[in-house]
Every structure is written in structure tokens, then in C-alpha cells.
Scaffold this active site. Structure first.
Site: not given
Ligand code: PLP
Length: 338
Positions: A77-79, A81
Site C-alpha cells: 500500500q505504498s503512497n 509508488v
């Protein structure tokens, strides 16, 4: 005030300045210092967040290097990326991302909703990885394979946290001081959540280069205090070296690791309580992984008296609310993992 970043390559991606707002209802509820919030959740790119400021410098470097794509990495859930993929689309580059299955015990939806949905929207090429690998090394290996196959890839480390990306938060530090000056505000503390360290390091380097001694408290979302201090300090030194010859003292870097809970991305009761408190008193959405734990830290330090009642305190809202959709169960039911 002279722009200390005037000499650096930069592309425009960010709505700035972001607003600096008061939180009167939260201030009253907690009965402590006057609370402000710097709205870096509203940087404008693909629902916003702190990575956009870093990407202004990283993407300028990528274009300068003649890249036709960027390669980066993050947790599922990388912001970071999501914002990198959006910036790549805006600039006509491809984006390749490695997503680490870093958070245990998540369901299938976790890998499809929230930031991952938006990654797909931006046509990101995604590869998943098991937890515990050196993810920057993994992404560098992918970068070299792509180069060997004839592409022109540009590697961006996790969180965009290197001395180029951290310049984005030197810019935020400068912007924030300008806003404080305009308001006649002399804050006694800035509080932010600290992960891959670029935000915290950039702010520390920026205040240092501008001769400002307002302390910055980083609430860790992953690492123990001594490791996070080391990471932030090293990056702050390398960032500040681009701006000033004045030596940066290690005691400018403060970290509290008391709000991580069981680990990165694992919910805590305090995070859920803080996130609901901000939503229900200020109409502001935090996120479960970063800003929710950061706010839990600010509230916890006020309640414990570590932050005393008088004066003004600024919380840097770094964004991330998109990942709330990957944590619905925490907010819809009474059950909360400790
Ligand atoms: C990445 C991120 C942070 C942490 O910033 P770092 O520069 O990685 O320390 C905080 N909040 C949100 C919402 C983020 O996405």
C-alpha cells in the site's frame, strides 16, 4: 527571503504552498498547546501526499538523465509508488514498481484496493516480493536488467528518500517558515511521522540551512529510535551538505518510537482513536500506516505532558488516506489488533 533551492533542477508537480491551518476543535478537546496542521496531504498529485515534493527533484533528475522509465519500490500500500506512478504518467515515462508484502495477515482485497488500484490506473508494471528482502537492492537489480534489455531506467529508492528527494522537504521547511513569519507565529515544535526518513531529514536540513532552531519530533512508523535517528541524521547531513557548510548537530534529530505498535502497517488502538478524532473533530482524513500513528504520537505526548500546554505546535500531515480503503475492517468494527 532568497529561495535556497533556486539552483536545483526541478519539475512542477505540486500544488504549493500547501495550507497551514488551525485545528481549534482538536486544540480544545486536548486542552494543550494551540495546534496547527500543514496540509501536505493536499499536494495535488493523484490525491496528494508528501512524496510529490520529493518527486519534483527526483523526476527532474530522471529527465536530465534521459530516462524513459522510473523504477521504484515500496510496501504493497505504498503512497510513494502511487505518486511516483502518477508523476511518471504526467511526464510521459513508464513506471515499474516492486511491492513488498511487508504487512502480515492481510486479505486479498489489500493487494487490489487503495493505492494498488491507483497503481493500476497509472499502468504501473508491478512485481510483488516476499517480506524481509533488501528492497532497494531488488529494485536496483531490476533496473540493471531493464537497462541491459535496452531501456533507459531511472532508479528511485523507497520513499524517494535520498539527498535529491529530501530537497522537497527543504522546500517545505522554507515554505512553512515563510507562512509562520506571515502569521507572526513562532511554533515551539513540529511533529511528523517518519519512515524512509526523507521527509524528516529534509525538514531538519532545511531548518538548519535557514538558521531556524524549531525542534522537529519524528514519530517512527517502523524502526526503533536509535536506528531511525541514525537514518534521519545521515540523510539530513548529506542533504544539508548541498546547501551549507555549517555542521549539523545530531541532537537536532528527535525520534519517538513509542507509537509503532507491533510493526509497520499493523494497526494500533491509538492510531484508530487518533484517526477517528481528527475525522470527527476537524473533518480531516489521516491514514493507518503513517499520519494516524504520527497523530497518535502528538496526542500521546500532549496527554503525557511531554509536550507542555503553552505555545503553538504544527503537525505535518503527510497524506496517505487512500490506504484507509485497505484497512476498512479497523474502522467499521470494534475489533482492533493491538
Ligand atoms: C512515506 C510517507 C510518510 C513518511 O515519509 P518518509 O519520508 O518516508 O519518512 C509519512 N506519511 C505518509 C502518508 C507517507 O506516504
Amino acid at each position: 527571503m532568497n529561495d535556497i533551492l533556486a539552483g536545483f533542477k526541478r519539475v512542477e508537480l505540486c500544488h504549493q504552498p500547501t495550507a497551514l491551518e488551525q485545528m481549534p476543535r482538536l486544540t480544545k478537546l486536548l486542552g494543550g498547546p494551540r495546534l496547527w496542521i500543514k496540509r501536505d496531504d493536499c499536494t495535488g498529485l493523484a490525491t496528494g501526499g508528501n512524496k510529490t515534493r520529493k518527486l519534483e527533484f527526483l523526476m527532474a533528475d530522471a529527465l536530465d538523465a534521459g530516462a524513459d522509465m522510473v523504477v521504484t519500490q515500496g510496501a504493497v500500500q505504498s503512497n510513494h509508488v502511487r505518486q511516483t506512478a502518477a508523476a511518471a504518467c504526467k511526464l510521459g515515462l513508464d513506471c515499474y514498481a516492486l511491492l513488498e508484502r511487508r504487512v502480515p495477515d492481510k486479505n486479498e482485497a489489500y493487494e487490489q484496493t487503495g493505492n494498488v488500484l491507483f497503481d493500476h490506473m497509472f499502468n504501473t508494471q508491478i512485481e510483488f516480493r516476499p517480506p524481509g528482502l533488501d528492497m532497494n537492492a531488488e529494485a536496483l537489480a531490476v533496473t540493471e536488467n531493464l537497462r541491459a534489455s535496452g531501456r533507459a531506467p531511472y532508479f528511485i529508492p523507497g520513499g524517494g528518500s535520498n539527498p535529491i528527494g529530501a530537497l522537497g522537504y527543504v522546500g517545505a521547511a522554507q515554505e512553512l517558515l515563510g507562512q509562520c513569519r506571515a502569521l507572526g507565529l513562532a511554533p515551539k515544535l513540529v511533529v511528523l511521522s517518519t519512515g524512509s526518513a526523507g521527509t524528516h531529514a529534509g525538514m531538519v536540513a532545511g531548518f538548519h540551512a535557514l538558521g531556524c532552531d524549531i525542534p522537529i519530533m519524528g514519530i517512527s512508523v517502523r524502526q526503533p529510535e536509535h536506528i531511525q535517528i541514525e537514518n534521519v541524521y545521515n540523510l539530513a547531513v548529506n542533504t544539508a551538505a548541498q546547501l551549507t557548510d555549517a555542521p549539523l548537530s545530531r541532537d537536532r534529530v528527535m525520534v519517538d518510537d513509542g507509537y509503532v505498535g507491533k510493526g509497520y502497517g499493523i494497526p494500533t488502538k491509538q492510531m484508530v482513536a487518533a484517526t477517528k478524532m481528527l475525522a470527527q473533530n476537524e473533518g480531516i482524513l489521516l491514514d493507518p500506516v503513517y499520519s494516524g500513528k504520527g497523530m497518535a504520537g502528538l496526542i500521546g505526548q500532549i496527554e503525557s505532558g511531554q509536550i507542555t500546554d503553552e505555545g503553538d505546535v504544527i503537525f505535518l500531515h503527510t497524506g496517505g488516506a487512500v490506504s484507509l480503503f485497505a484497512y476498512e475492517d479497523q474502522f467499521l468494527s470494534a475489533h482492533v489488533a493491538e
